[in-house]
Design a protein around this motif. Structure first.
Motif, PDB file in Angstrom:
ATOM      1  N   LEU A  52     -14.658 -22.060  23.395  1.00 14.40           N
ATOM      2  CA  LEU A  52     -13.957 -20.697  23.050  1.00 14.40           C
ATOM      3  C   LEU A  52     -14.596 -19.635  23.753  1.00 14.40           C
ATOM      4  N   SER A  53     -15.330 -19.826  24.810  1.00 14.43           N
ATOM      5  CA  SER A  53     -16.335 -18.860  25.173  1.00 14.43           C
ATOM      6  C   SER A  53     -14.821 -17.656  26.046  1.00 14.43           C
ATOM      7  N   GLY A  54     -15.150 -16.498  25.735  1.00 17.99           N
ATOM      8  CA  GLY A  54     -14.139 -15.750  26.401  1.00 17.99           C
ATOM      9  C   GLY A  54     -12.856 -15.440  25.510  1.00 17.99           C
ATOM     10  N   VAL A  55     -12.618 -16.242  24.538  1.00 20.53           N
ATOM     11  CA  VAL A  55     -11.331 -16.070  23.799  1.00 20.53           C
ATOM     12  C   VAL A  55     -11.509 -14.994  22.641  1.00 20.53           C
ATOM     13  N   LYS A  56     -10.753 -14.252  22.808  1.00 21.97           N
ATOM     14  CA  LYS A  56     -10.779 -12.671  22.010  1.00 21.97           C
ATOM     15  C   LYS A  56     -10.149 -13.254  20.774  1.00 21.97           C
ATOM     16  N   SER A  57     -10.597 -12.831  19.554  1.00 21.15           N
ATOM     17  CA  SER A  57     -10.194 -13.047  18.100  1.00 21.15           C
ATOM     18  C   SER A  57      -8.618 -13.019  18.085  1.00 21.15           C
ATOM     19  N   GLU A  58      -8.073 -11.759  18.734  1.00 20.64           N
ATOM     20  CA  GLU A  58      -6.614 -11.812  18.483  1.00 20.64           C
ATOM     21  C   GLU A  58      -5.865 -12.920  19.265  1.00 20.64           C
ATOM     22  N   ASP A  59      -6.491 -13.525  20.267  1.00 16.38           N
ATOM     23  CA  ASP A  59      -5.970 -14.654  20.757  1.00 16.38           C
ATOM     24  C   ASP A  59      -5.884 -16.055  20.333  1.00 16.38           C
ATOM     25  N   PHE A  85     -15.962 -14.184  17.916  1.00 17.69           N
ATOM     26  CA  PHE A  85     -15.809 -14.350  16.602  1.00 17.69           C
ATOM     27  C   PHE A  85     -16.532 -15.497  15.915  1.00 17.69           C
ATOM     28  N   ASP A  86     -16.885 -15.328  14.848  1.00 20.44           N
ATOM     29  CA  ASP A  86     -17.911 -16.369  14.207  1.00 20.44           C
ATOM     30  C   ASP A  86     -17.191 -17.508  13.667  1.00 20.44           C
ATOM     31  N   LEU A  87     -17.684 -18.740  13.883  1.00 17.86           N
ATOM     32  CA  LEU A  87     -17.274 -19.924  13.854  1.00 17.86           C
ATOM     33  C   LEU A  87     -17.655 -20.859  12.717  1.00 17.86           C
ATOM     34  N   ASP A  88     -16.946 -21.479  12.124  1.00 19.06           N
ATOM     35  CA  ASP A  88     -17.273 -22.600  11.105  1.00 19.06           C
ATOM     36  C   ASP A  88     -17.017 -23.953  12.004  1.00 19.06           C
ATOM     37  N   ILE A  89     -18.158 -24.835  12.143  1.00 18.29           N
ATOM     38  CA  ILE A  89     -18.321 -26.004  12.960  1.00 18.29           C
ATOM     39  C   ILE A  89     -18.328 -27.223  12.084  1.00 18.29           C
ATOM     40  N   VAL A 105     -21.325 -19.450  11.899  1.00 23.49           N
ATOM     41  CA  VAL A 105     -22.211 -19.449  13.249  1.00 23.49           C
ATOM     42  C   VAL A 105     -21.813 -18.093  13.873  1.00 23.49           C
ATOM     43  N   PRO A 106     -22.933 -17.419  14.118  1.00 24.48           N
ATOM     44  CA  PRO A 106     -22.584 -15.788  14.703  1.00 24.48           C
ATOM     45  C   PRO A 106     -22.115 -16.097  16.323  1.00 24.48           C
ATOM     46  N   HIS A 107     -21.074 -15.167  16.417  1.00 28.36           N
ATOM     47  CA  HIS A 107     -20.770 -14.993  17.610  1.00 28.36           C
ATOM     48  C   HIS A 107     -21.612 -14.196  18.472  1.00 28.36           C
ATOM     49  N   TYR A 108     -21.495 -14.162  19.770  1.00 28.39           N
ATOM     50  CA  TYR A 108     -22.480 -13.513  20.813  1.00 28.39           C
ATOM     51  C   TYR A 108     -21.615 -12.992  22.142  1.00 28.39           C
ATOM     52  N   VAL A 109     -21.375 -12.059  22.223  1.00 32.74           N
ATOM     53  CA  VAL A 109     -20.692 -11.450  23.363  1.00 32.74           C
ATOM     54  C   VAL A 109     -21.363 -11.420  24.765  1.00 32.74           C
ATOM     55  N   GLY A 110     -21.190 -12.023  25.696  1.00 35.59           N
ATOM     56  CA  GLY A 110     -22.091 -12.184  26.997  1.00 35.59           C
ATOM     57  C   GLY A 110     -22.778 -13.421  27.025  1.00 35.59           C
ATOM     58  N   ARG A 111     -23.530 -13.494  28.033  1.00 45.66           N
ATOM     59  CA  ARG A 111     -24.325 -14.700  28.363  1.00 45.66           C
ATOM     60  C   ARG A 111     -25.966 -14.095  28.503  1.00 45.66           C
ATOM     61  N   LEU A 129     -14.967 -29.959  15.170  1.00 44.65           N
ATOM     62  CA  LEU A 129     -13.865 -29.164  15.115  1.00 44.65           C
ATOM     63  C   LEU A 129     -14.483 -27.731  14.901  1.00 44.65           C
ATOM     64  N   GLU A 130     -13.904 -26.735  15.812  1.00 46.74           N
ATOM     65  CA  GLU A 130     -14.321 -25.442  15.586  1.00 46.74           C
ATOM     66  C   GLU A 130     -12.983 -24.695  15.198  1.00 46.74           C
ATOM     67  N   LEU A 131     -13.314 -23.665  14.096  1.00 46.98           N
ATOM     68  CA  LEU A 131     -12.440 -22.915  13.347  1.00 46.98           C
ATOM     69  C   LEU A 131     -13.002 -21.680  13.203  1.00 46.98           C
ATOM     70  N   LYS A 132     -12.087 -20.308  13.189  1.00 47.29           N
ATOM     71  CA  LYS A 132     -12.774 -19.081  12.662  1.00 47.29           C
ATOM     72  C   LYS A 132     -13.301 -19.206  11.479  1.00 47.29           C
ATOM     73  N   SER A 133     -14.573 -18.535  11.354  1.00 47.72           N
ATOM     74  CA  SER A 133     -15.143 -18.591   9.849  1.00 47.72           C
ATOM     75  C   SER A 133     -14.370 -17.710   9.042  1.00 47.72           C
ATOM     76  N   SER A 134     -13.468 -16.696   9.572  1.00 49.81           N
ATOM     77  CA  SER A 134     -12.339 -16.132   8.796  1.00 49.81           C
ATOM     78  C   SER A 134     -11.215 -16.595   8.351  1.00 49.81           C
ATOM     79  N   SER A 135     -10.913 -18.019   8.619  1.00 52.44           N
ATOM     80  CA  SER A 135      -9.841 -18.712   8.442  1.00 52.44           C
ATOM     81  C   SER A 135     -10.023 -19.002   6.801  1.00 52.44           C
ATOM     82  N   ALA A 136      -8.849 -18.798   6.148  1.00 54.99           N
ATOM     83  CA  ALA A 136      -8.801 -19.501   4.956  1.00 54.99           C
ATOM     84  C   ALA A 136      -8.701 -21.092   5.148  1.00 54.99           C
ATOM     85  N   LEU A 137      -8.281 -21.603   6.036  1.00 56.73           N
ATOM     86  CA  LEU A 137      -8.094 -22.998   6.136  1.00 56.73           C
ATOM     87  C   LEU A 137      -9.565 -23.706   6.430  1.00 56.73           C
TER      88      LEU A 137
END
Length: 169
Positions: A52-59, A85-89, A105-111, A129-137
């Motif tokens: 998910l590197s480079g994928v914006k939250s709104e996408d 965006f932060d992820l649940d893994i 798991v915290p996000h980190y913009v850049g390398r 499986l990775e999902l947004k941490s903010s996801s109700a699912l």
């Protein structure tokens, strides 16, 4: 000019349709509560490295996930370069039962500064499986939950097709 634009439009629709119907690209995972996760399937080393590197939250919607489809059981290591965006893994067995979870798991913009890029703790499993941490699912999923595979191909058929694709010259 109008014919050319119409042709380009139709080709783009066909391209989007065929990608969304490709059982080796997108699948649906169903949670024990009946919710569905629109899941991007990744299995090539290149796609797995990209993740998910480079994928914006709104996408990336809250009902979307990315499934890292491995062909063996192993210790899985994940890090978060260039994420927005932060992820649940979720670490899964070969039948998609949740074995373990790394939450928020915290996000980190850049390398830059590789030593600062967050890393999830390593966990033994088959798929991830990775999902947004903010996801109700994501919040509803727990260790021991069994996800259900919904695709044109069964889980085994998908694995067989992936093996063929990865072995092709």
């Amino acid at each position: 000019m109008r014919k050319l634009l119409t042709l380009l439009f139709l080709l783009s629709l066909w391209s989007c349709q065929s990608e969304s119907q490709d059982p080796l690209r997108k699948v649906i995972l169903k949670t024990p509560t009946g919710n569905t996760i629109q899941t991007i399937l990744v299995y090539t080393p290149r796609d797995m490295e990209q993740g998910l590197s480079g994928v914006k939250s709104e996408d990336f919607k809250d009902d979307e996930g990315m499934l890292f489809f491995y062909l063996d059981e192993n210790e899985r290591h994940f890090w978060m370069p260039d994420t927005y965006f932060d992820l649940d893994i979720f670490y899964l067995d070969k039948e998609l039962k949740i074995l373990d979870i790394n939450r928020k798991v915290p996000h980190y913009v850049g390398r830059a500064n590789a030593e600062l890029i967050p890393r999830a703790r390593a966990v033994w499993g088959r798929h991830v499986l990775e999902l947004k941490s903010s996801s109700a699912l994501a919040a509803k999923l727990q260790v021991g939950d069994q996800l259900k595979w919904e695709s044109k191909l069964s889980l085994k058929e998908t694995e067989d097709q992936i093996i063929k694709k990865l072995q092709a010259p």
